[in-house]
Design an enzyme around this catalytic site. Structure first.
Site, mmCIF file in Angstrom:
data_model
loop_
_atom_site.group_PDB
_atom_site.id
_atom_site.type_symbol
_atom_site.label_atom_id
_atom_site.label_comp_id
_atom_site.label_asym_id
_atom_site.label_seq_id
_atom_site.Cartn_x
_atom_site.Cartn_y
_atom_site.Cartn_z
ATOM 1 C CD GLN A 35 -2.367 -1.446 2.754
ATOM 2 O OE1 GLN A 35 -3.561 -1.654 2.903
ATOM 3 N NE2 GLN A 35 -1.531 -1.461 3.762
ATOM 4 C CG ASP A 90 -5.523 2.262 13.264
ATOM 5 O OD1 ASP A 90 -6.181 1.800 12.321
ATOM 6 O OD2 ASP A 90 -5.947 2.264 14.448
ATOM 7 N N GLY A 142 -4.054 -11.579 6.509
ATOM 8 C CA GLY A 142 -5.062 -12.043 7.466
ATOM 9 C C GLY A 142 -5.706 -13.361 7.092
ATOM 10 C CG ASP A 160 -9.678 -1.780 12.255
ATOM 11 O OD1 ASP A 160 -9.062 -1.279 13.203
ATOM 12 O OD2 ASP A 160 -10.039 -1.143 11.250
ATOM 13 C CB THR A 162 -8.238 -1.256 3.585
ATOM 14 O OG1 THR A 162 -7.833 -2.597 3.278
ATOM 15 C CG2 THR A 162 -7.075 -0.548 4.263
ATOM 16 C CG ASP A 163 -12.549 1.232 1.525
ATOM 17 O OD1 ASP A 163 -12.100 2.258 0.974
ATOM 18 O OD2 ASP A 163 -13.113 1.236 2.641
ATOM 19 N N PRO A 167 -5.361 -5.321 -1.071
ATOM 20 C CG PRO A 167 -3.919 -4.430 0.540
ATOM 21 C CD PRO A 167 -4.454 -4.181 -0.852
#
Ligand code: SAM
Length: 284
Positions: A35, A90, A142, A160, A162-163, A167
Site C-alpha cells: 500500500q 493503526d 489475514g 478492522d 481497509t475497503d 489487499p
C-alpha cells in the site's frame, strides 16, 4: 487527488462526492509492497492517516470507530478472553480491546508493518497498549493466518480492514469467513467494518449472504457516524457462529471499568436500531 498543495482530498468512487481537509504539513509518505501510506497534519482534524488515497484515521474522530469496532462485540460475547484483530494496523482497536480486564490475549494481524510504524510515529496515543503482555502484533496476510489458526481457539474476531479493494478484498470473501467460522469457539462471533449503510447496501447484503454461506447462524449491523469516511455514516456487521443474537451484557456495559468517549450502553442499544430503508432492504 488534491485540490492544491494546501488541501488533502479523497474522491469517493462511484458516488460523485469528496472529502477534503486543509493541511499544514505532510509528515509521512511511504510505499510498501502492499500500500501507499501517508500521514498529514491537518488544520481541523489533527493527524490524518491515508492508505492508497483513502482516509483511514484522524486524531479528531477515530475514537468513534475504534470504540464501536471493539466494545459492542466484546459486550455481546458472554465472556471474551481470546481475541484476534485482522487489520487494525493503526493499533486503535487493539487499545480498546485491551481495556477489557477479562481479555487474556489479543493478536493483531496486519499485512503491512508500514501502517503500524506510521502510527507509532504519528499516532502514539493509539499505540499505548502495544507493549501490554496480552498483546501480540503480527504482520501477515489475514486470510493466511486465519486459515492456519487452531480450530475453536478464538472468542471474538474483529476485522478492522481497509475497503474491499487491493489487499483488503480477500477479507470480504466466503473463504475468509469460513476460516473465521472454523477458528471461533461455538459461542464465538466476528465483527467487520461494513462501510456506509447509505451507499454500500449491496456490499452489506453480500456480507450477510457470505456469512450465511460460511455457516454463521445470525447477523446484525450497528450504525455510527464517522465524519472522514464516505457519507460520514459507517457501520459494523456482527455474525454469530451458533444461535441468534439476543441483546448484550447491558449491566456490564453500564458498569464498564474504563472510560470511553463515544461508546456506552445506551449508544450500543441505539446503534442496533435499524433505519426503515435498512429494515426494508433486509426484510426485517
Ligand atoms: N478504519 C479503516 C477503514 O474502515 O477503512 C481501517 C483502518 S486499518 C488501518 C486497515 C488495515 O487493514 C490496514 O492497516 C491494512 O494494512 C490492513 N489490511 C488490508 N488488507 C489486509 C489483509 N489482507 N490482511 C491483514 N491486514 C490487511
Amino acid at each position: 487527488m488534491s485540490l492544491d498543495q494546501n488541501w488533502f482530498s479523497e474522491e469517493h468512487a462511484g458516488i460523485g462526492s469528496a472529502w477534503s481537509a486543509r493541511i499544514k504539513n505532510k509528515l509521512f509518505d511511504e510505499r510498501s509492497p502492499y500500500q501507499h501510506v501517508e500521514v498529514y497534519d491537518t488544520e481541523g482534524f489533527g493527524r490524518l492517516m491515508v492508505i492508497d488515497g483513502c482516509t483511514m484515521v484522524s486524531s479528531l474522530e477515530n475514537f468513534v470507530y475504534h470504540e464501536m469496532m471493539a466494545h459492542p462485540a466484546l459486550f455481546t460475547h458472554p465472556d471474551p478472553r481470546r481475541v484476534a484483530i485482522i487489520g487494525g494496523g493503526d493499533c486503535g482497536t487493539l487499545r480498546e480491546v485491551l481495556r477489557h480486564p477479562g481479555i487474556q490475549r489479543c493478536t493483531q494481524i496486519d499485512i503491512d508493518q508500514t501502517v503500524t510504524r506510521a502510527a507509532q510515529l504519528h499516532f502514539p496515543e493509539l499505540c499505548e497498549a502495544n507493549d501490554d503482555p496480552r498483546a501480540e502484533l503480527l504482520f501477515i496476510d489475514g486470510i493466511k493466518w486465519m486459515q492456519e489458526a487452531e480450530p475453536g481457539s478464538l472468542d471474538v474476531i474483529i476485522v478492522d480492514s481497509t475497503d474491499p479493494v487491493g489487499p483488503g478484498e480477500v477479507l470480504f470473501t466466503p473463504e475468509f469467513f469460513r476460516a473465521c467460522h472454523a477458528a471461533l469457539a461455538d459461542d464465538g462471533l466476528v465483527v467487520q467494518q461494513s462501510e456506509s449503510p447509505l451507499v454500500h447496501l449491496e456490499l452489506i447484503r453480500n456480507m450477510y449472504r457470505s456469512f450465511a454461506e460460511a455457516g454463521f447462524s445470525d447477523t446484525q449491523t450497528l450504525f455510527f457516524p464517522q465524519p472522514i469516511y464516505p457519507t460520514g455514516w459507517w457501520s459494523a456487521t456482527l455474525a454469530k457462529k451458533q444461535g441468534t443474537f439476543a441483546g448484550f451484557r447491558e449491566a456490564d456495559a453500564r458498569a464498564k471499568p474504563f472510560a470511553t468517549r463515544y461508546y456506552n450502553h445506551d449508544i450500543h442499544r441505539a446503534a442496533l436500531v435499524q433505519p426503515e430503508f435498512f429494515r426494508q432492504a433486509f426484510g426485517d
